[in-house]
Design a protein around this motif. Structure first.
Motif, mmCIF file in Angstrom:
data_model
loop_
_atom_site.group_PDB
_atom_site.id
_atom_site.type_symbol
_atom_site.label_atom_id
_atom_site.label_comp_id
_atom_site.label_asym_id
_atom_site.label_seq_id
_atom_site.Cartn_x
_atom_site.Cartn_y
_atom_site.Cartn_z
ATOM 1 N N ALA A 1 9.997 15.658 45.673
ATOM 2 C CA ALA A 1 10.489 16.613 44.687
ATOM 3 C C ALA A 1 11.014 15.889 43.455
ATOM 4 O O ALA A 1 10.766 16.298 42.316
ATOM 5 C CB ALA A 1 11.592 17.470 45.304
ATOM 6 N N LEU A 2 11.706 14.787 43.712
ATOM 7 C CA LEU A 2 12.273 14.038 42.597
ATOM 8 C C LEU A 2 11.168 13.480 41.708
ATOM 9 O O LEU A 2 11.242 13.543 40.473
ATOM 10 C CB LEU A 2 13.133 12.910 43.153
ATOM 11 N N TRP A 3 10.135 12.976 42.326
ATOM 12 C CA TRP A 3 9.040 12.433 41.536
ATOM 13 C C TRP A 3 8.353 13.519 40.727
ATOM 14 O O TRP A 3 7.996 13.315 39.561
ATOM 15 C CB TRP A 3 8.017 11.729 42.431
ATOM 16 N N ILE A 4 8.186 14.655 41.367
ATOM 17 C CA ILE A 4 7.565 15.755 40.622
ATOM 18 C C ILE A 4 8.409 16.076 39.398
ATOM 19 O O ILE A 4 7.908 16.208 38.290
ATOM 20 C CB ILE A 4 7.413 17.001 41.526
ATOM 21 N N LEU A 5 9.719 16.162 39.629
ATOM 22 C CA LEU A 5 10.604 16.479 38.518
ATOM 23 C C LEU A 5 10.473 15.439 37.413
ATOM 24 O O LEU A 5 10.339 15.770 36.238
ATOM 25 C CB LEU A 5 12.045 16.549 39.024
#
Lengths: 849, 193
Positions: A75-79
């Motif tokens: 999720a963090l990478w997507i963000l």
């Protein structure tokens, strides 16, 4: 500009924070990995169970990083990736000359640098498995689903030639040339053979649709070129993967075992895989279409079916070792029409948006990760000869292939593809993530130089996406003929240019669309009769009749206006008579959503409640006028140039590229098209009505030669206005609404050819028209008092604008309109009557009733 | 329908038409196919409603006028030669076609193209675009949200800019002087492949 810079600053901070977050997590992760690895020998192994085993007291809050680690990182990478995109979009100066994909790759470099700096190793890479199973499918589905179908299929031949022959040529030529150079000693000592070179060539042949579209969208190319490159890059991915698999099989078979039989098997498997994949896609498209016939009951998740089944088509093809990319492409291409017709409008919108969100999101991630992956010492193996030669060959053979194939195709084309277009097309051969994904999934045990290949692939990708993407726009500008700058144009020129564009578009339509021949017509008939019957809901089939739905809309508008105006005039009497009609409304027009409004309105009328309360805009007309005056004053110094620039309808040529990767500007232009279409239909309807109602006799027409266009246009205008504020020029509107109904009524019976016959001393009465099985609604006859024959109750049951009748009417209307206007144009200008129409309601009433 | 099989020999006066319009044989054959396809009732000529049946045209804001231009000569029917002649206005200007100073201007010349547009504006055929006529055109070509006042102000400004002899109308001469668009941007008959 200030808020923007502020925002971008904020974003920078956020981005850095996010990146640091990721890296710190990485550190925690890696250290904990080390920990768990060391503790592996002692305890159960899982650090979570470790902690749970050793608690001494009830914890209030615990640090459970390992519970959430993977999803959290994802999720963090997507963000972070999406923030990169946002940054790239916000920076308008950079965006103007840098293609977005290049910006994303560069921000990937930076992020990768941060991670590497913190971790001393690249913990995050674009893993082929993730790429092919989680990032790629939605992008391909999106492109397939939004594919301009007609354009695609009418150019399918050329696209296939480029995608299949072009790709094979590229793969073979690059592979063999590299091998030749290797034998010649240009790249030192490598453990690599001809088959490996061919494999490498085949993976490099993938022209990336993502990168190509991203760049082509920014330079405006013509329609044919667009679909060629777009279709080619899409199909070519599938072909590349197939080719790659064939060569991969050859490599694992080993050079000495390959004989003619194996080669033939390879060729056969090429076609089986490609066509089998496409077939799977078509099967799934049929499944989706069939399913959406019935999903209306679960409307809330209706949209999800498309994604799930699309994804399944990808996986199924993959499972059967058929071409997954081709499968999902054709799934999208084939199902779009039926899905859009079957599903509720809202669900269609949901699908469209969700599709864009997924596709854009994963595309962003792919580019960022392409950048991140590069910051890693492990994969970098430098071999100047190999890398430079590859770059050279990729570029040169692309040009050669495109020029040669286009040369062949041009011999069969009436209008050849021009040299400029060929150059642009060749230059558009951007390599992207697919090539990298294939390179990364090479088997190191069989291909010793895997890292060199990855390095080279990455360099080719960077070179093409960043450098070619960067130079594409200047190149196109430089190649194209210089343009007159728009600021120098006078108003009349602007209008003229636009008018000319419209004329050209019209001439193209008149002189024929692409591929309008016996085959397409035959297919269309087959599709209309059988396939639509099989795959579409009955309601959807009906609604698909574009003409009908537009007419329906217009009639509803008319009805609303009519009721409003009638109420304004205080004559609600007719509404009391409509009880019977209301029943018919319900019976005949089952249009959920729209009909209830009308119904409630009519009911209000019966109960002597103000019908206008239904209409949204209840601003009194007085205040409206004041408002308008203010507007006028404000607009006095309004720049007319700007207005014109802003609001001239664009020619269809200018918004033809229906596929847009990121913007929804398509919808805008669709709205515009709708608006124009409605106007046209409206004007045809009006002129039909007037033809029916009283302007009919040739005598009268000759009297008002200029009336027709004026009349039509003012009609269009007034209805436009009345949509916004129903109180606009009421008298005129009223007479129009009146004639609308009677005109429809008359139209059902009389045909255009006979219309001149029923002119009786200037008093035209629709009720006198023979063959009129559907009389005008009661209020019309009432308005005409005694002159008309009262319609029978039985006839009253059939509303003149019931769908069945309307449907039958559509072509008639068109025909009447045109003849009519022609007659008018033909007539000599004997009377200055162009000012007639909205200002003289009484006269118009006279002619109409 | 079999209309794909048309050959040049079946088309009446094909040679003369090519001579006159500069279309190539392939163009003529294609246009003839199209002409026959448009003529749905096989009546041998086209009428305005045949054009009305072209779906794309309904999305063109000035389609009425364009269709009208095809029938400007006063008949309700359009035969193939006239159809081709009108389309020929929009053929790109080719450089290698010899320009004979004695022959009349080519049908696709710049001034003929301009004349075509001018006729679209000038509905009463008095050789001038009046304010009223311009207003009508603008009304069809501008989006709905433009108010009538704005329209009028645009029309006024437009005439003011283009009107050289101050008669509050635009004559063809003024029209031509004020149109700088390059004639190379012309129609191409799009091809099948």
């Amino acid at each position: 500009m200030a808020p923007y810079s502020q925002l971008s600053f904020l974003l920078t901070v956020l981005l850095i924070f996010g990146a640091l977050c990721v890296t710190s997590k990485v550190q925690i992760q890696s250290s904990s990995e080390r920990q768990s690895a060391s503790s592996n020998t002692g305890s159960t192994g899982e650090s979570t169970s470790n902690s749970s085993a050793s608690i001494t007291t009830v914890p209030i809050v615990t640090w459970k990083w390992h519970h959430v680690e993977t999803p959290y990182l994802v999720a963090l990478w997507i963000l972070v990736c999406w923030l990169c995109k946002l940054m790239a979009q916000l920076n308008s100066k950079l965006k103007s000359f840098f293609p977005e994909s290049a910006l994303l790759i560069i921000s990937g470099f930076i992020l990768g640098g941060i991670v590497w700096g913190a971790d001393k190793a690249q913990t995050f890479k674009l893993v082929p498995r993730n790429f092919f199973y989680f990032l790629l499918p939605q992008i391909i589905l999106d492109t397939g689903y939004f594919m301009p179908n007609k354009l695609f299929f009418s150019n399918l031949g050329a696209i296939l030639v480029h995608a299949v022959i072009g790709t094979c040529w590229n793969a073979a030529a690059v592979g063999i040339s590299l091998w030749g150079c290797y034998l010649g000693g240009a790249m030192g000592n490598l453990q690599i053979g001809l088959l490996q070179f061919l494999l490498f060539g085949s993976l490099l042949a993938a022209v990336d649709p993502v990168a190509v579209i991203a760049v082509f969208e920014e330079v405006h190319v013509n329609e044919v070129l667009f679909i060629w490159v777009f279709g080619e890059s899409l199909l070519n991915d599938g072909v590349t993967v197939v080719l790659y698999n064939v060569f991969d099989a050859f490599v694992s078979l080993g050079g000495e075992k390959i004989n003619a039989g194996e080669i033939i098997k390879g060729i056969v498997s090429f076609f089986v895989v490609a066509f089998g994949g496409s077939l799977i896609g078509v099967v799934f498209a049929i499944l989706i279409s069939l399913l959406t016939k019935y999903t209306g009951k679960v409307q809330i998740i209706e949209a999800g079916f498309i994604f799930v089944l699309g994804y399944l088509s990808y996986l199924t093809a993959e499972m059967l070792s058929l071409s997954a990319i081709l499968s999902v492409t054709f799934c999208g291409v084939c199902c779009q029409k039926y899905v859009n017709a079957n599903m509720d409008e809202k669900s269609v919108t949901a699908v469209r948006y969700a599709m864009k969100v997924f596709a854009n999101g994963s595309e962003t991630m792919i580019f960022v990760f392409l950048g991140v992956t590069a910051i890693d010492t492990d994969i970098w193996v430098w071999n100047t000869g190999f890398i430079l030669l590859t770059l050279l060959f990729v570029l040169v053979y692309r040009f050669m292939g495109v020029f040669f194939l286009t040369w062949i195709l041009n011999r069969y084309r009436l209008v050849p593809i021009e040299l400029i277009d060929q150059i642009v097309m060749s230059f558009g051969g951007l390599r992207g993530a697919v090539a990298y994904g294939l390179a990364a999934s090479l088997d190191e045990t069989r291909i010793k130089e895997k890292n060199l290949m990855i390095t080279t692939t990455l360099i080719v990708v960077y070179f093409t996406v960043i450098l070619q993407g960067l130079t594409m726009k200047p190149l196109v500008k430089w190649l194209k003929v210089k343009r007159v700058s728009p600021t120098e144009l006078k108003l009349i020129e602007k209008v003229n240019n636009r008018a000319f564009e419209h004329i050209l578009a019209a001439m193209e339509d008149i002189s024929g669309r692409i591929g309008d021949n016996w085959w397409t017509r035959g297919w269309k008939r087959f599709e209309d009769t059988y396939i639509t019957w099989f795959l579409m809901k009955p309601e959807a089939r009906k609604n698909r009749d574009y003409l009908f739905s537009i007419f329906h809309k217009l009639n509803l508008e008319d009805a609303i206006n009519y009721v409003t105006e009638a109420e304004k005039r205080g004559s609600l009497a007719f509404l009391n008579q409509t009880d019977g009609t209301i029943v018919n409304f319900e019976k005949k027009l089952r249009f959920s959503g729209v009909m209830p409004d009308i119904m409630s309105e009519l009911d209000f009328g019966n109960n002597n409640v103000q019908p206008t309360s239904v209409i949204q805009d209840t601003v009194p007309s007085v205040s409206l006028n004041i408002h308008e005056h203010e507007m006028k004053r404000m607009n006095e110094d309004f720049n007319a140039h700007h207005l014109l620039q802003q609001h001239l309808y664009r020619s269809r040529k200018n918004h033809r590229h229906k596929y847009s990767r990121s913007n929804f500007s398509i919808n805008q232009s669709e709205d515009e098209v709708q608006e124009i279409f409605q106007r046209t239909m409206r004007s045809r309807l009006e002129s039909f009505k007037s033809a029916k109602m009283g302007v009919t006799p040739a005598k009268k027409i000759t009297k008002h030669p200029k009336k027709d266009p004026n009349h039509k246009m003012s009609n269009g205008k007034t209805t436009d206005k009345s949509k916004k504020h129903p109180y606009g020029d009421e008298d005129f509107e009223f007479s129009e609404a009146d004639s609308a109904y009677s005109g429809d009524g008359g139209a059902t019976g009389g045909s255009s050819q006979r219309r001149g016959t029923y002119t009786m001393g200037g008093v035209e009465n629709p009720a006198f028209m023979p063959e009129m099985d559907t009389p005008p609604p009661p209020w019309v006859t009432e308005a005409e008092a005694d002159t008309s024959v009262a319609p029978s109750q039985g006839a009253q049951r059939y509303l003149p604008w019931s769908p069945r009748n309307l449907h039958r009417l559509a072509p008639l209307r068109i025909s009447d309109r045109s003849t009519d206007s022609f007659l008018m144009a033909d007539a000599p200008a004997t009377e200055e009557s162009s000012e007639e129409s909205p200002q003289q309601p009484s006269q118009r009433d006279g002619t109409h009733m | 329908m079999g209309s794909t099989n048309s050959t040049l020999s079946k088309i009446p006066n094909a040679g003369d038409l090519m001579q006159e319009t500069g279309f190539s044989p392939a163009h003529i054959v294609r246009l003839y196919d199209r002409y026959k396809a448009l003529d749905k009732d096989k009546k041998g000529h086209l009428c305005p409603q045949d054009f009305g049946a072209i779906k794309e045209l309904a999305m063109n804001p000035i389609s009425d006028r364009i269709i009208g231009a095809f029938f400007s000569s006063g008949q309700e029917v359009l035969d193939f030669p006239s159809f081709v002649r009108i389309l020929a206005h929009f053929r790109p200007v080719d450089k290698n076609r010899p320009k004979d100073p004695n022959s009349p201007e080519h049908i696709n010349s710049r001034s003929n193209k301009l004349k075509f547009i001018f006729q679209l504006y000038d509905q009463d055929k008095d050789g001038k675009i009046s304010r009223q006529e311009l207003l009508q055109v603008l009304r069809t070509m501008l989006e709905k949200q433009v108010t009538e006042e704005q329209l009028e102000s645009i029309a006024d400004r437009t005439i003011q800019e283009a009107d050289l002899d101050r008669d509050d109308a635009i004559s063809f001469d003024e029209f031509r002087k004020n149109s700088l668009w390059c004639p190379s941007r012309s129609i191409k008959c799009r091809a099948t492949d």
